[in-house]
Write an enzyme that holds these catalytic residues in place. Structure first.
Site, PDB file in Angstrom:
ATOM      1  N   ARG A  73       0.488  -3.547  16.631  1.00 28.48           N
ATOM      2  CA  ARG A  73       1.883  -3.104  16.231  1.00 28.48           C
ATOM      3  C   ARG A  73       3.097  -3.174  17.010  1.00 28.48           C
ATOM      4  NH1 ARG A  73      -2.759  -0.365  14.926  1.00 28.48           N
ATOM      5  NH2 ARG A  73      -2.881   0.966  12.759  1.00 28.48           N
ATOM      6  N   HIS A  76       3.608   1.681  18.629  1.00 28.17           N
ATOM      7  CA  HIS A  76       2.217   2.453  18.459  1.00 28.17           C
ATOM      8  C   HIS A  76       1.092   1.595  18.491  1.00 28.17           C
ATOM      9  CE1 HIS A  76       4.332   6.512  17.218  1.00 28.17           C
ATOM     10  NE2 HIS A  76       5.347   5.517  16.887  1.00 28.17           N
ATOM     11  N   ARG A 113      -4.699   8.664  13.038  1.00 29.95           N
ATOM     12  CA  ARG A 113      -4.656   7.681  13.983  1.00 29.95           C
ATOM     13  C   ARG A 113      -3.591   8.397  14.978  1.00 29.95           C
ATOM     14  NH1 ARG A 113      -1.526   3.352  15.820  1.00 29.95           N
ATOM     15  NH2 ARG A 113      -2.850   1.863  17.172  1.00 29.95           N
ATOM     16  N   ASN A 149       4.847  12.604  14.865  1.00 34.83           N
ATOM     17  CA  ASN A 149       4.783  12.499  16.174  1.00 34.83           C
ATOM     18  C   ASN A 149       4.441  13.599  16.672  1.00 34.83           C
ATOM     19  OD1 ASN A 149       5.399   9.783  16.548  1.00 34.83           O
ATOM     20  ND2 ASN A 149       7.601  10.035  16.803  1.00 34.83           N
ATOM     21  N   PHE A 162      16.925   1.397  15.265  1.00 29.34           N
ATOM     22  CA  PHE A 162      15.624   1.614  16.012  1.00 29.34           C
ATOM     23  C   PHE A 162      15.140   0.258  16.801  1.00 29.34           C
ATOM     24  CE2 PHE A 162      10.691   1.195  15.587  1.00 29.34           C
ATOM     25  CZ  PHE A 162      10.594   2.435  15.978  1.00 29.34           C
ATOM     26  N   HIS A 340       2.466   4.578   6.229  1.00 28.55           N
ATOM     27  CA  HIS A 340       3.902   4.379   5.503  1.00 28.55           C
ATOM     28  C   HIS A 340       4.286   5.501   4.915  1.00 28.55           C
ATOM     29  CE1 HIS A 340       7.089   2.752   3.362  1.00 28.55           C
ATOM     30  NE2 HIS A 340       6.204   2.472   2.356  1.00 28.55           N
ATOM     31  N   ARG A 359      12.866   3.916   7.706  1.00 29.42           N
ATOM     32  CA  ARG A 359      11.406   3.935   7.624  1.00 29.42           C
ATOM     33  C   ARG A 359      10.572   3.359   6.301  1.00 29.42           C
ATOM     34  NH1 ARG A 359       8.936   9.044  10.024  1.00 29.42           N
ATOM     35  NH2 ARG A 359       6.849   7.798  10.558  1.00 29.42           N
ATOM     36  N   TYR A 363       7.769   0.288   7.368  1.00 31.38           N
ATOM     37  CA  TYR A 363       6.157   0.214   7.258  1.00 31.38           C
ATOM     38  C   TYR A 363       5.682  -0.542   6.271  1.00 31.38           C
ATOM     39  CZ  TYR A 363       7.016   4.247  10.551  1.00 31.38           C
ATOM     40  OH  TYR A 363       7.142   4.934  11.569  1.00 31.38           O
ATOM     41  N   ARG A 370       1.501  -8.101  10.061  1.00 31.60           N
ATOM     42  CA  ARG A 370       0.471  -7.170  10.870  1.00 31.60           C
ATOM     43  C   ARG A 370      -0.782  -7.752  10.209  1.00 31.60           C
ATOM     44  NH1 ARG A 370      -2.306  -2.860  12.581  1.00 31.60           N
ATOM     45  NH2 ARG A 370      -1.742  -1.730  10.565  1.00 31.60           N
TER      46      ARG A 370
HETATM   47 FE1  HDE Z   1       7.288   4.754  13.477  1.00 26.29          FE
HETATM   48  N1  HDE Z   1       6.903   2.604  13.008  1.00 26.29           N
HETATM   49  N2  HDE Z   1       9.198   4.142  12.900  1.00 26.29           N
HETATM   50  N3  HDE Z   1       8.091   6.579  13.624  1.00 26.29           N
HETATM   51  N4  HDE Z   1       5.685   5.212  13.462  1.00 26.29           N
HETATM   52  C1  HDE Z   1       5.620   2.064  13.260  1.00 26.29           C
HETATM   53  O1  HDE Z   1       4.605   0.840  11.587  1.00 26.29           O
HETATM   54  C2  HDE Z   1       9.733   2.724  12.629  1.00 26.29           C
HETATM   55  C3  HDE Z   1       9.467   6.994  13.517  1.00 26.29           C
HETATM   56  C4  HDE Z   1       5.241   6.566  13.685  1.00 26.29           C
HETATM   57  O2  HDE Z   1      -0.929   4.860  13.822  1.00 26.29           O
HETATM   58  C5  HDE Z   1       5.522   0.795  12.606  1.00 26.29           C
HETATM   59  O3  HDE Z   1       2.575   0.255  10.962  1.00 26.29           O
HETATM   60  C6  HDE Z   1      11.310   2.633  12.044  1.00 26.29           C
HETATM   61  C7  HDE Z   1       9.434   8.444  13.660  1.00 26.29           C
HETATM   62  C8  HDE Z   1       3.543   6.428  14.165  1.00 26.29           C
HETATM   63  O4  HDE Z   1      -0.752   3.206  12.469  1.00 26.29           O
HETATM   64  C9  HDE Z   1       6.904   0.371  12.452  1.00 26.29           C
HETATM   65  C10 HDE Z   1      11.608   4.122  12.788  1.00 26.29           C
HETATM   66  C11 HDE Z   1       8.260   8.762  13.592  1.00 26.29           C
HETATM   67  C12 HDE Z   1       3.477   5.122  13.846  1.00 26.29           C
HETATM   68  C13 HDE Z   1       7.624   1.694  12.559  1.00 26.29           C
HETATM   69  C14 HDE Z   1      10.522   4.776  13.134  1.00 26.29           C
HETATM   70  C15 HDE Z   1       7.535   7.553  13.647  1.00 26.29           C
HETATM   71  C16 HDE Z   1       4.546   4.281  13.671  1.00 26.29           C
HETATM   72  C17 HDE Z   1       4.742  -0.103  13.818  1.00 26.29           C
HETATM   73  C18 HDE Z   1      13.061   4.527  12.740  1.00 26.29           C
HETATM   74  C19 HDE Z   1       7.717  10.243  13.706  1.00 26.29           C
HETATM   75  C20 HDE Z   1       2.059   4.685  14.092  1.00 26.29           C
HETATM   76  C21 HDE Z   1       3.360  -0.390  13.077  1.00 26.29           C
HETATM   77  C22 HDE Z   1      13.846   4.493  11.575  1.00 26.29           C
HETATM   78  C23 HDE Z   1       8.322  10.898  12.583  1.00 26.29           C
HETATM   79  C24 HDE Z   1       1.210   4.400  12.850  1.00 26.29           C
HETATM   80  C25 HDE Z   1       3.387   0.177  11.687  1.00 26.29           C
HETATM   81  C26 HDE Z   1      -0.183   4.206  13.227  1.00 26.29           C
HETATM   82  C27 HDE Z   1       4.503   2.710  13.561  1.00 26.29           C
HETATM   83  C28 HDE Z   1       8.905   1.746  12.216  1.00 26.29           C
HETATM   84  C29 HDE Z   1      10.492   6.307  13.657  1.00 26.29           C
HETATM   85  C30 HDE Z   1       5.938   7.571  13.647  1.00 26.29           C
HETATM   86  C31 HDE Z   1       7.446  -0.672  12.946  1.00 26.29           C
HETATM   87  C32 HDE Z   1      12.014   1.655  11.640  1.00 26.29           C
HETATM   88  C33 HDE Z   1      10.663   9.262  13.573  1.00 26.29           C
HETATM   89  C34 HDE Z   1       2.843   7.793  14.200  1.00 26.29           C
HETATM   90  O5  HDE Z   1       6.950   0.064  11.081  1.00 26.29           O
END
Ligand code: HDE
Length: 715
Positions: A73, A76, A113, A149, A162, A340, A359, A363, A370
């Site tokens: 990833r 994360h 996760r 988070n 981001f 997602h 987001r 995702y 991936r």
């Molecule tokens: Fe993520 N984030 N994120 N994120 N995020 C990913 O998706 C992204 C954000 C969070 O255990 C990716 O499958 C963008 C906030 C978790 O598989 C990706 C933005 C929050 C996980 C991605 C954010 C999160 C991810 C990488 C800003 C808390 C792990 C792999 C707009 C609310 C999930 C994947 C797991 C994972 C993009 C911001 C939480 C790249 C573009 C805010 C817990 O898609």
């Protein structure tokens, strides 16, 4: 409905069984099912000759090995997962039609996760970082992912930032250093130029960034979402996870040492807790408010850098999640799980938070690279329990065998199937929010108060928590070579709180900039907020339980075995796990001549692996322990880290030899009684063991004792 057919936690397990491979009593085969009698030598032309192309077993085995890796990833990357179930306490019908929030008798299977953000798959668990807390609910109406988070806010307000943010916090591109940490120039360069990140950096510097356990960590949905009920009425909602054990943290020194001594600390803790039956539990909390209240707050509810203080809108606990099963295969399940935020079910809808909106693209897109194509929802861990019927077809690694002639809609040849689902049949209907506006690439002024919630956070911490935050800033910014960047950060913290800025500046060789205009706007006055939020302090978290806490007993030959037995009994009856530590594995001899099994040998461990430490009595025991530098260091280090320590009888001597200044210990001239001085619990008289055990348990439940003089402790 019979118990078997009831929608319950076993549903997903049964669904996965179809895909499991069980090797017991089976022959080794190729992927084509051909049995293999020999797998140690390739097929050669003569014993010393070249390997033959026709060796299909060799070719298949090597080919598969060559392709074992998929991209980690992008954020994360390092995580650990577990299965379990969720159960709502009361029907939430008034607010939402989400099926899994209706029936308290129903268990909805989940997969969770947890993750760090910055580090790669092989990095350490205890780094200073945000933790991901992503939950997949396999509901009757399809999959709902709550991708949260352990902080309730984020660094940036718009998803378009981001990639910049992640590039800045990841290892620097020329040297690929440092691993898994924000303590470097590019991260703080970015933060210092992005005042909107200031609030989140406060969380990052706080103890929240080094959780004791995934089981003792809060979770937050971050964005404002919508609940929608049967009547189509919407409410705003913020999601929270509240750990039943309370939220607790490590200390930074411990976290750093742990990264070397046990880089798998958090995933091991989760795994072992589940194996031992200490199932992690979290209550689902919601802050619900009317759409008419949208503009009543001193911040914009669409701004993901803001919380809604719990003192303004209380968190209602509406159900509980229990994690009770470890995955069977890390890659198949934890690595391939695809979360997602766009996976929603009827009754849950989005808002216009620009971070959330972005987001919703990212995702889905990231799974293509991936997991290799659009069929990732067919991977067993990702499969919904709700039936899937649509006209999407083909693509890499397609598993489903769609029957029939039609793969289009409308059709008459297929009887119009799959049919459209009206709302009454749980068809998902997007909330009809009224939207209009001009296309514009800019940000609302209501997002531009960058500091007042950073101030709220600072003011809500207790003095020891504030001190930890300042020390963390000294570490993080101390690793930034550029004085300009350090100064810019102090300039931002000056807008949060003058004392905070002064204390940070003191440790990093800069002054508060004289020319330091405050970017952004002041919050609107007269709107709802608070000056202080006790809910933000970890010290206000639940501290009434020692369940699953790890207690070390330092012992050697000659230890009083009945003391060990009694203490163990008391602490284990309260749910703690007690480990006898001695120099070597095997057994030690108690003072009564009894053999006592050793659980952990000293070379493999240290105080950071335990929540508390006990030194039993026994003259010979003590004379041996006193000669062990490691035993003395164990006590000093546990003391420095604020942990509960107890000793009885001549066990107290080890505490005296641990180089801890000004220790208050029970008085050797007194006949009895237990002294509890800042979590150091002692009793001279062995007859006081029961009272001591109770005090010790209370001290462990406190988690940490900050009211100690630790500066001079050499550990
Ligand atoms: Fe993520 N984030 N994120 N994120 N995020 C990913 O998706 C992204 C954000 C969070 O255990 C990716 O499958 C963008 C906030 C978790 O598989 C990706 C933005 C929050 C996980 C991605 C954010 C999160 C991810 C990488 C800003 C808390 C792990 C792999 C707009 C609310 C999930 C994947 C797991 C994972 C993009 C911001 C939480 C790249 C573009 C805010 C817990 O898609």
């Amino acid at each position: 409905m019979s118990d078997q057919s009831k929608y319950n936690e076993n549903r997903k397990d049964q669904n996965l069984e179809t895909f499991r491979e069980h090797p017991e009593e089976q022959y080794l085969t190729t992927n084509q099912g051909v049995r293999i009698p020999h797998t140690d030598d390739s097929l050669k032309a003569g014993e010393r000759g070249p390997t033959l192309m026709e060796d299909f077993h060799f070719r298949e085995k090597i080919m598969h090995f060559d392709h074992e890796r998929i991209p980690e990833r992008v954020v994360h990357a390092r995580g650990a997962g577990a299965y379990g179930y969720f159960q709502v306490y009361e029907p939430m019908t008034k607010y939402t039609k989400a099926s899994f929030l209706q029936d308290p008798g129903e268990q909805t299977p989940v997969f969770v996760r947890f993750s760090t953000v910055v580090g790669s798959r092989g990095s350490a668990d205890t780094v200073r970082d945000v933790r991901g807390f992503a939950t997949k609910f396999y509901t009757k109406d399809g999959v709902f992912d709550l991708v949260g988070n352990n902080f309730p806010v984020f660094f940036i307000q718009d998803a378009i930032k981001f990639p910049d943010m992640v590039h800045a916090v990841k290892p620097e591109p020329d040297s690929e250093m440092p691993q898994a940490a924000t303590a470097h120039a590019t991260a703080w360069d970015f933060f210092s130029l992005m005042p909107e990140a200031t609030h989140m950096t406060m969380w990052l510097l706080s103890d929240r960034a080094i959780p004791r356990s995934f089981r003792m960590m809060e979770g937050f949905g971050v964005h404002t979402f919508r609940f929608v009920n049967e009547q189509g009425k919407a409410h705003f909602v913020k999601f929270h996870w509240k750990p039943v054990l309370g939220a607790h943290s490590l200390v930074w020194d411990e976290a750093q040492k742990m990264a070397g001594q046990d880089p798998d600390w958090l995933r091991r803790d989760l795994w072992e807790a589940i194996e031992m039956g200490d199932y992690p539990e979290y209550e689902l909390g919601v802050q619900i408010f009317e759409e008419s209240e949208e503009f009543s707050f001193a911040f914009d509810v669409l701004d993901p850098t803001k919380i809604i203080p719990e003192e303004v809108i209380p968190v209602q606990r509406i159900g509980k999640m229990t994690l009770n099963r470890n995955p069977e295969n890390f890659f198949a399940e934890t690595e391939q799980v695809a979360f997602h935020p766009g996976h929603v079910v009827p009754g849950i809808d989005f808002t216009n938070d620009p971070l959330l909106q972005g987001r919703l693209f990212s995702y889905l897109d990231t799974q293509l690279i991936r997991l290799g194509g659009p069929n990732f929802a067919e991977i067993p861990v990702n499969r919904p329990l709700a039936p899937v019927h649509n006209n999407q077809r083909d693509g890499y690694m397609r598993q489903t065998i769609n029957t029939g002639k039609t793969s289009y809609f409308p059709n008459s040849l297929g009887g119009g199937c799959p049919m459209l689902a009206p709302e009454s049949a749980h068809g998902y209907v997007h909330y009809a929010e009224k939207v209009e506006g001009q296309k514009i690439r800019s940000r609302s002024e209501s997002f531009m108060d960058y500091f007042s919630q950073a101030t709220l956070f600072w003011k809500s911490l207790t003095p020891p928590e504030q001190e930890h935050l300042v020390e963390a800033a000294h570490f993080e910014l101390g690793k930034v070579p550029s004085k300009e960047i350090r100064e810019r950060m102090v300039g931002l913290y000056e807008h949060v709180d003058h004392e905070l800025a002064v204390r940070i500046a003191e440790g990093i060789g800069v002054n508060i900039p004289t020319n330091n205009p405050r970017p952004g706007v002041q919050p609107p006055s007269g709107k709802r907020t608070v000056e202080q939020s006790p809910a933000l302090s970890l010290e206000n978290q639940k501290n009434d339980s020692i369940k699953s806490r790890r207690v070390a007993i330092l012992a050697a030959d000659g230890v009083n075995d009945s003391t060990i037995q009694q203490l163990k009994k008391t602490l284990e009856s309260k749910g703690a796990h007690v480990f006898v530590i001695a120099n070597t594995l095997g057994t030690i001899k108690g003072s009564s001549g009894q053999e006592i099994p050793v659980d952990v040998n000293a070379p493999t461990t240290s105080s950071i692996m335990f929540d508390a430490v006990f030194v039993p009595d026994g003259r010979e025991n003590l004379s041996q322990l006193q000669k062990q530098g490691k035993a003395r260091h164990f006590i000093a280090e546990a003391y420095k880290h604020g942990k509960a320590i107890a000793a009885i009888g001549d066990g107290i001597d080890l505490l005296k030899h641990a180089n801890i200044p000004n220790l208050t210990l029970s008085d050797p001239t007194s006949n009895g009684g237990v002294v509890d001085a800042a979590g150091v619990v002692t009793a001279q008289n062995v007859a006081d063991l029961n009272v001591l055990s109770d005090h010790f348990a209370q001290a462990i439940a406190q988690h940490r004792h900050w009211d100690r003089q630790t500066e001079l402790v050499p550990a």
